[in-house]
Design an enzyme around this catalytic site. Structure first.
Site, PDB file in Angstrom:
ATOM      1  N   TYR A 108      -1.384   7.125  -0.841  1.00  0.00           N
ATOM      2  CA  TYR A 108      -1.424   8.510  -1.304  1.00  0.00           C
ATOM      3  C   TYR A 108      -1.057   8.609  -2.770  1.00  0.00           C
ATOM      4  O   TYR A 108      -0.521   7.669  -3.365  1.00  0.00           O
ATOM      5  CB  TYR A 108      -0.498   9.380  -0.452  1.00  0.00           C
TER       6      TYR A 108
ATOM      7  N   ARG B 211      -3.670   4.098 -10.322  1.00  0.00           N
ATOM      8  CA  ARG B 211      -2.759   3.567  -9.302  1.00  0.00           C
ATOM      9  C   ARG B 211      -3.355   3.690  -7.900  1.00  0.00           C
ATOM     10  O   ARG B 211      -3.168   2.802  -7.054  1.00  0.00           O
ATOM     11  CB  ARG B 211      -1.407   4.278  -9.368  1.00  0.00           C
TER      12      ARG B 211
ATOM     13  N   ARG C 196      -7.565   1.989  19.068  1.00  0.00           N
ATOM     14  CA  ARG C 196      -6.383   1.408  18.432  1.00  0.00           C
ATOM     15  C   ARG C 196      -6.419  -0.100  18.543  1.00  0.00           C
ATOM     16  O   ARG C 196      -6.626  -0.650  19.633  1.00  0.00           O
ATOM     17  CB  ARG C 196      -5.115   1.960  19.077  1.00  0.00           C
TER      18      ARG C 196
ATOM     19  N   LYS D 241       1.570   2.303  -3.049  1.00  0.00           N
ATOM     20  CA  LYS D 241       2.025   3.651  -2.680  1.00  0.00           C
ATOM     21  C   LYS D 241       1.464   4.025  -1.304  1.00  0.00           C
ATOM     22  O   LYS D 241       0.522   4.822  -1.180  1.00  0.00           O
ATOM     23  CB  LYS D 241       1.625   4.663  -3.746  1.00  0.00           C
TER      24      LYS D 241
ATOM     25  N   GLU E 240      15.290   1.872  -6.407  1.00  0.00           N
ATOM     26  CA  GLU E 240      14.792   3.177  -6.853  1.00  0.00           C
ATOM     27  C   GLU E 240      15.320   4.263  -5.942  1.00  0.00           C
ATOM     28  O   GLU E 240      16.041   3.991  -4.974  1.00  0.00           O
ATOM     29  CB  GLU E 240      13.265   3.182  -6.871  1.00  0.00           C
TER      30      GLU E 240
ATOM     31  N   LEU F 237       8.051   1.065  -6.968  1.00  0.00           N
ATOM     32  CA  LEU F 237       6.786   1.712  -7.263  1.00  0.00           C
ATOM     33  C   LEU F 237       6.575   1.740  -8.774  1.00  0.00           C
ATOM     34  O   LEU F 237       7.503   2.012  -9.529  1.00  0.00           O
ATOM     35  CB  LEU F 237       6.786   3.144  -6.723  1.00  0.00           C
TER      36      LEU F 237
END
Length: 286
Positions: free
Chosen positions: A33, A52, A101, A150, A182, A206
């Site tokens: 995301y 990114r 799945r 991310k 972070e 990140l």
């Protein structure tokens, strides 16, 4: 007002938006995301977020389903449809719906799922906390080892955020091998004797888009920057501390694990960097 959201090329009312129960983003957090801030109806650092996004998708071998221009058109349409002046646009791309799945990746021609929605945040750049600063706690960093991607695997940062709230703080700084990695959704910094110190880029953190911009602006302002890790004890003894993210911009930190940072007020370096960041990014907002 019902929001208009984007789902796989369609613009639909939020209460009509659906994704398959077999989508791998839902079943396995198999997706990435980005969050792009909107100020004055314009997108902040959009190009950096696209760079990114493509890197994250590549690292997970997920096909990028759209060109940058299509992402931009969708962002702009959502801003217009929802009347967003200040806020954020959330973008998520998953590996898609394989129809069932399975731990194994689905066939390469499985179409990725793309979802986007707006979040209205009037006065986003004028957050009162920027004038008083955040309080943070420290927690052990128990995330997986590829924090540079991310992904939508956000359960542990969410748990850390909730622990911070339960302890009367605003956020948590995660610590691994005795050193800060972070925050729950931001990059962490301290300032000592005029030097800005923040952890170097690696798989451990990140690669923040706001981080890159702030460090560039700091260099242009002839501020000294040192990229290295630091401990909580070192942070508590610092002159200042702050975090950066797409939604918080530059946010001062005035307390760490109950210890006051500096004199407990917002420091001049953090205040100036926030000012510079907002001024300069608005010049290039699109």
């Amino acid at each position: 007002m019902t929001r208009t959201v984007y789902v796989n090329g369609d613009y639909v009312a939020e209460d009509q938006a659906t994704v398959s129960v077999f989508d791998r983003g839902f079943l396995m957090a198999d997706g990435v995301y980005e969050v792009v801030s909107v100020l004055g109806g314009k997108l902040i650092d959009f190009d950096g977020h696209m760079v990114r996004l493509k890197r994250s998708l590549s690292e997970l071998a997920i096909t990028n389903p759209l060109e940058d221009a299509a992402y931009l058109d969708a962002h702009r349409k959502l801003i217009a449809e929802n009347g967003i002046t200040d806020g954020m646009i959330y973008l998520q791309v998953t590996r898609g719906n394989p129809g069932d799945r399975d731990f194994a990746y689905p066939p390469a021609d499985t179409v990725p799922t793309v979802v986007m929605f707006t979040q209205s945040k009037p006065g986003l750049a004028d957050a009162p906390a920027a004038k008083t600063g955040w309080k943070v706690i420290s927690v052990e960093d128990l995330r997986w080892g590829r924090r540079d991607i991310k992904t939508v695997q956000l359960l542990y940062p969410s748990m850390a955020k909730m622990e911070a709230k339960a302890r009367g703080a605003d956020d948590a700084w995660m610590v691994e091998d005795g050193r800060v990695t972070e925050g729950t959704s931001n990059n962490a910094y301290i300032v000592k004797n005029g030097t800005i110190i923040t952890r170097e880029l690696s798989h451990d953190i990140l690669h923040g888009i706001t981080r890159a911009a702030v460090l560039r602006f700091a260099a242009e302002a002839q501020m000294k920057v040192e990229e290295r890790s630091f401990t909580i004890a070192e942070a508590q003894e610092a002159d200042e501390a702050f975090v950066t993210s797409a939604s918080a911009f530059v946010m001062p930190v005035v307390q760490i694990d109950g210890a006051t940072v500096g004199d407990g007020s917002v420091g001049p370096v953090a205040a100036r960097l926030r000012e510079i960041y907002l001024e300069e990014t608005m010049k290039t907002a699109i």
